[in-house]
Design an enzyme around this catalytic site. Structure first.
Site, PDB file in Angstrom:
ATOM      1  N   PHE A 149     -46.417  61.876 -35.347  1.00  0.00           N
ATOM      2  CA  PHE A 149     -45.437  62.226 -34.317  1.00  0.00           C
ATOM      3  C   PHE A 149     -44.555  61.064 -33.880  1.00  0.00           C
ATOM      4  O   PHE A 149     -43.473  61.251 -33.346  1.00  0.00           O
ATOM      5  CB  PHE A 149     -46.145  62.818 -33.082  1.00  0.00           C
ATOM      6  CG  PHE A 149     -46.781  61.789 -32.177  1.00  0.00           C
ATOM      7  CD1 PHE A 149     -46.009  61.026 -31.304  1.00  0.00           C
ATOM      8  CD2 PHE A 149     -48.153  61.570 -32.192  1.00  0.00           C
ATOM      9  CE1 PHE A 149     -46.590  60.070 -30.476  1.00  0.00           C
ATOM     10  CE2 PHE A 149     -48.739  60.617 -31.381  1.00  0.00           C
ATOM     11  CZ  PHE A 149     -47.956  59.864 -30.520  1.00  0.00           C
ATOM     12  N   LYS A 173     -43.597  67.448 -44.825  1.00  0.00           N
ATOM     13  CA  LYS A 173     -44.261  68.210 -43.750  1.00  0.00           C
ATOM     14  C   LYS A 173     -44.176  67.325 -42.498  1.00  0.00           C
ATOM     15  O   LYS A 173     -44.976  66.411 -42.315  1.00  0.00           O
ATOM     16  CB  LYS A 173     -45.717  68.475 -44.138  1.00  0.00           C
ATOM     17  CG  LYS A 173     -46.379  69.641 -43.409  1.00  0.00           C
ATOM     18  CD  LYS A 173     -46.459  69.509 -41.905  1.00  0.00           C
ATOM     19  CE  LYS A 173     -47.704  68.831 -41.402  1.00  0.00           C
ATOM     20  NZ  LYS A 173     -47.736  68.723 -39.917  1.00  0.00           N
ATOM     21  N   GLU A 176     -45.886  68.575 -36.396  1.00  0.00           N
ATOM     22  CA  GLU A 176     -45.530  69.793 -35.652  1.00  0.00           C
ATOM     23  C   GLU A 176     -45.161  69.496 -34.202  1.00  0.00           C
ATOM     24  O   GLU A 176     -44.588  70.331 -33.516  1.00  0.00           O
ATOM     25  CB  GLU A 176     -46.672  70.820 -35.718  1.00  0.00           C
ATOM     26  CG  GLU A 176     -47.979  70.410 -35.051  1.00  0.00           C
ATOM     27  CD  GLU A 176     -48.885  69.568 -35.959  1.00  0.00           C
ATOM     28  OE1 GLU A 176     -48.377  68.768 -36.769  1.00  0.00           O
ATOM     29  OE2 GLU A 176     -50.118  69.709 -35.838  1.00  0.00           O
ATOM     30  N   CYS A 281     -47.873  52.107 -34.423  1.00  0.00           N
ATOM     31  CA  CYS A 281     -49.047  51.591 -35.132  1.00  0.00           C
ATOM     32  C   CYS A 281     -49.003  50.067 -35.203  1.00  0.00           C
ATOM     33  O   CYS A 281     -49.972  49.442 -35.602  1.00  0.00           O
ATOM     34  CB  CYS A 281     -49.129  52.187 -36.525  1.00  0.00           C
ATOM     35  SG  CYS A 281     -47.796  51.625 -37.565  1.00  0.00           S
ATOM     36  N   GLU A 382     -58.359  52.871 -30.726  1.00  0.00           N
ATOM     37  CA  GLU A 382     -56.902  52.984 -30.598  1.00  0.00           C
ATOM     38  C   GLU A 382     -56.570  53.875 -29.398  1.00  0.00           C
ATOM     39  O   GLU A 382     -57.041  55.005 -29.318  1.00  0.00           O
ATOM     40  CB  GLU A 382     -56.307  53.591 -31.876  1.00  0.00           C
ATOM     41  CG  GLU A 382     -54.797  53.705 -31.817  1.00  0.00           C
ATOM     42  CD  GLU A 382     -54.181  54.259 -33.091  1.00  0.00           C
ATOM     43  OE1 GLU A 382     -54.736  55.207 -33.671  1.00  0.00           O
ATOM     44  OE2 GLU A 382     -53.119  53.735 -33.487  1.00  0.00           O
TER      45      GLU A 382
HETATM   46  P1  NAD Z   1     -52.418  62.798 -36.744  1.00  0.00           P
HETATM   47  O1  NAD Z   1     -53.367  62.261 -37.742  1.00  0.00           O
HETATM   48  O2  NAD Z   1     -52.954  63.589 -35.623  1.00  0.00           O
HETATM   49  O3  NAD Z   1     -51.344  63.769 -37.459  1.00  0.00           O
HETATM   50  C1  NAD Z   1     -50.593  63.332 -38.562  1.00  0.00           C
HETATM   51  C2  NAD Z   1     -50.294  64.519 -39.456  1.00  0.00           C
HETATM   52  O4  NAD Z   1     -51.508  65.052 -39.970  1.00  0.00           O
HETATM   53  C3  NAD Z   1     -49.574  65.652 -38.748  1.00  0.00           C
HETATM   54  O5  NAD Z   1     -48.523  66.092 -39.578  1.00  0.00           O
HETATM   55  C4  NAD Z   1     -50.648  66.711 -38.542  1.00  0.00           C
HETATM   56  O6  NAD Z   1     -50.132  68.018 -38.650  1.00  0.00           O
HETATM   57  C5  NAD Z   1     -51.628  66.430 -39.668  1.00  0.00           C
HETATM   58  N1  NAD Z   1     -53.031  66.648 -39.265  1.00  0.00           N
HETATM   59  C6  NAD Z   1     -53.624  66.213 -38.120  1.00  0.00           C
HETATM   60  N2  NAD Z   1     -54.928  66.531 -38.118  1.00  0.00           N
HETATM   61  C7  NAD Z   1     -55.180  67.161 -39.282  1.00  0.00           C
HETATM   62  C8  NAD Z   1     -56.345  67.745 -39.872  1.00  0.00           C
HETATM   63  N3  NAD Z   1     -57.525  67.711 -39.257  1.00  0.00           N
HETATM   64  N4  NAD Z   1     -56.214  68.330 -41.071  1.00  0.00           N
HETATM   65  C9  NAD Z   1     -55.035  68.345 -41.716  1.00  0.00           C
HETATM   66  N5  NAD Z   1     -53.898  67.820 -41.208  1.00  0.00           N
HETATM   67  C10 NAD Z   1     -53.962  67.241 -40.021  1.00  0.00           C
HETATM   68  O7  NAD Z   1     -51.535  61.564 -36.225  1.00  0.00           O
HETATM   69  P2  NAD Z   1     -50.499  61.561 -35.003  1.00  0.00           P
HETATM   70  O8  NAD Z   1     -51.251  61.623 -33.727  1.00  0.00           O
HETATM   71  O9  NAD Z   1     -49.400  62.527 -35.255  1.00  0.00           O
HETATM   72  O10 NAD Z   1     -49.867  60.105 -35.170  1.00  0.00           O
HETATM   73  C11 NAD Z   1     -50.329  58.971 -34.488  1.00  0.00           C
HETATM   74  C12 NAD Z   1     -51.230  58.161 -35.386  1.00  0.00           C
HETATM   75  O11 NAD Z   1     -50.507  57.732 -36.526  1.00  0.00           O
HETATM   76  C13 NAD Z   1     -51.755  56.903 -34.735  1.00  0.00           C
HETATM   77  O12 NAD Z   1     -53.107  56.755 -35.066  1.00  0.00           O
HETATM   78  C14 NAD Z   1     -50.924  55.801 -35.365  1.00  0.00           C
HETATM   79  O13 NAD Z   1     -51.529  54.544 -35.399  1.00  0.00           O
HETATM   80  C15 NAD Z   1     -50.723  56.352 -36.736  1.00  0.00           C
HETATM   81  N6  NAD Z   1     -49.566  55.762 -37.390  1.00  0.00           N
HETATM   82  C16 NAD Z   1     -49.811  54.878 -38.380  1.00  0.00           C
HETATM   83  C17 NAD Z   1     -48.750  54.273 -39.013  1.00  0.00           C
HETATM   84  C18 NAD Z   1     -49.008  53.288 -40.103  1.00  0.00           C
HETATM   85  O14 NAD Z   1     -48.055  52.856 -40.716  1.00  0.00           O
HETATM   86  N7  NAD Z   1     -50.237  52.907 -40.367  1.00  0.00           N
HETATM   87  C19 NAD Z   1     -47.437  54.576 -38.643  1.00  0.00           C
HETATM   88  C20 NAD Z   1     -47.229  55.505 -37.630  1.00  0.00           C
HETATM   89  C21 NAD Z   1     -48.313  56.095 -37.008  1.00  0.00           C
END
Ligand code: NAD
Length: 481
Positions: A149, A173, A176, A281, A382
């Site tokens: 997000f 994708k 959402e 991140c 985190e």
């Molecule tokens: P998230 O893991 O909740 O969601 C990311 C994506 O995965 C979304 O599109 C979501 O629909 C999907 N998703 C979530 N749970 C799922 C599941 N159980 N099964 C299948 N698909 C699933 O992450 P978020 O909260 O949207 O983003 C924030 C996180 O992203 C933080 O932990 C941040 O550190 C990390 N992040 C990392 C980087 C990097 O470069 N390492 C960059 C940006 C964000």
């Protein structure tokens, strides 16, 4: 009320789903749209379109493929401000931060146009007398990205331009929680006129991800999000035989040495912790004060944190916007409560911050804990919000051990005027993105991006040079004539 749509085979299309998610404006707390939780059938349509488009696109000369991206760059420049504003509205960061994100996204489009150099293979004559050998790099098929997000514009474009310019076809994708930004960007994609099926977008939640993970027509996936999700993606791609790079979460340490120049360093230290409301991140999360810098660092850091203006990211002068959602705000507030319970000293409390005219917004102000023990939850998990843990260390060695002790290894920063300390930090720190007198070691399109340890699952990182390896396969040809 906007209801975003999928983009499949060159057309905007609805989903057959009956399930829709809400899109919120974090600044006001109001619902501003709906996102379809698309189905496995929608994913299948996108994969079929991408597979059908693959062969012709793969046979298109790389320079011709690059020209689409030259055109797209112009279209994105024309929509720049509009994309940045849509982003602020649904994600909450400030307009300046949003513009910075869109700029970094476009840099990936620019960098990808170097495909004719970056994708080239290599050769050697006479590996035996009269026999020549060539390593060709060929596109693989259909790839996709699953986005988080917090960078709704940029993250999918760490991958898409490189995959597509290398001759693959692609499915995005978006998260959402923030689907409108990518939808606005895809208006430019549509105008750019890629052949049908080359670039597709399917909105939705876990069902879409699971369908992508299981679909035999997808060759590889890039993922960015929380580490728990990253591990699941990595594992499942291994099971289903897909290439994968899964970028996860972070807990970043920012170390300040006694010899640091605080006058110069403080602005970027603040931005590290509070930029994008801590939802990066690469954000600083643990402020490590080494030796006798502690008192003066704490005093100046707390005073400057207190002065940060929190509000709607679209308003002039606002330095920190809201968190992305009510749910995420509750999670961050839960961590603050946990810090109090665990005995850390709350010296700046961002709970209950009021923003005039925005009673329903998801705001948490700068929050600082002192006397934090590295074993506490707030120092190890985190939080992804504007919550700082101050930890003391005797020397650089002890500070570096704090990084070693973390399950994450995304980023770390050091503030010092000593070349020897800087060298030791660069050499030893157990994190992949390092800042020296820099608070955010930002993802630059032309360098690789991704973490270590629990922050990254895979081998080849995002963008840079190696992304061309991720999106191509090597074929070796040995010839005698
Ligand atoms: P998230 O893991 O909740 O969601 C990311 C994506 O995965 C979304 O599109 C979501 O629909 C999907 N998703 C979530 N749970 C799922 C599941 N159980 N099964 C299948 N698909 C699933 O992450 P978020 O909260 O949207 O983003 C924030 C996180 O992203 C933080 O932990 C941040 O550190 C990390 N992040 C990392 C980087 C990097 O470069 N390492 C960059 C940006 C964000």
């Amino acid at each position: 009320m906007d209801r975003v749509r999928n983009f499949i085979n060159g057309e905007w299309t609805g989903s057959a789903t009956k399930e829709y998610g809400d899109i919120w404006c974090p600044a006001t707390g109001e619902k501003i749209g709906e996102v379809p939780y698309s189905t496995a059938d929608d994913v299948d349509k996108a994969v079929r379109a991408a597979r059908d488009a693959f062969w012709e696109w793969r046979c298109t000369p790389p320079m011709t493929r690059a020209r689409y991206f030259f055109k797209l760059k112009q279209l994105l420049e024309e929509s720049f401000e509009d994309i940045a504003r849509v982003l602020v509205r649904e994600e909450g960061k400030t307009l300046d931060e949003s513009r910075g994100e869109v700029r970094r996204m476009i840099e990936n489009v620019e960098h990808a146009t170097g495909v004719t150099t970056m994708m080239a293979g290599y050769n050697l004559e006479d590996i035996a007398q009269g026999i020549d050998c060539t390593a060709e790099r060929q596109p693989v098929g259909v790839f996709g990205v699953i986005g988080p997000f917090n960078f709704p514009a940029m993250v999918p474009w760490w991958f898409l331009p490189y995959a597509v310019v290398s001759g693959n076809t692609f499915i995005v994708k978006p998260s959402e929680q923030v689907p409108m930004t990518q939808t606005r960007i895809f208006e430019a994609v549509e105008e750019c006129g890629f052949p049908e099926g080359v670039v597709n977008m399917v909105h939705g939640s876990r069902d879409v991800v699971n369908a992508m993970l299981r679909h035999p027509g997808i060759n590889g996936l890039s993922f960015v999000g929380q580490s728990t999700t990253a591990r699941y993606i990595y594992r499942t791609c291994a099971e289903t035989g897909k290439r994968v790079q899964a970028l996860g979460g972070a807990k970043n340490h920012l170390i300040v040495m006694p010899d640091a120049d605080l006058d110069k360093g403080l602005p970027s230290i603040l931005t590290s912790f509070y930029g994008c409301a801590g939802e990066r991140c690469l954000s600083g999360s643990v402020l490590v004060a080494v030796g006798d810098v502690y008192e003066k660092l704490k005093e100046r850091f707390v005073a400057a944190s207190r002065a940060i203006k929190v509000g709607d990211g679209l308003q002039e002068g606002v330095q920190m916007g809201p968190l992305v959602s009510g749910k995420h705000m509750e999670k961050v507030l839960g961590y603050i409560e946990k810090g109090v319970q665990e005995g850390a000293k709350l010296i700046l409390d961002g709970r209950g911050v009021k923003v005039d005219g925005y009673p329903g917004g998801f705001y948490v102000g700068p929050t600082i804990f002192d006397a934090v023990d590295p074993s506490m939850t707030i120092a190890s998990e985190e939080i992804f919000g504007p919550v700082v843990s101050i930890v003391r260390a005797r020397d650089l060695d002890e500070a570096l051990k704090l990084i070693d002790g973390s399950e994450y290894g995304n980023a770390a920063c050091l503030y010092t005027t000593s070349g020897a300390a800087a060298r030791q930090f660069k050499y030893r720190a157990g994190a992949a993105m390092l800042g020296i007198n820099i608070g955010i070691a930002a993802p630059m399109a032309y360098f690789p991006f991704g973490g270590m340890k629990g922050s990254f699952y895979g081998d080849l990182k995002g963008h840079g040079r190696e992304i061309f390896q991720f999106y191509t396969d090597t074929k070796v040809v040995i010839q005698r004539w």
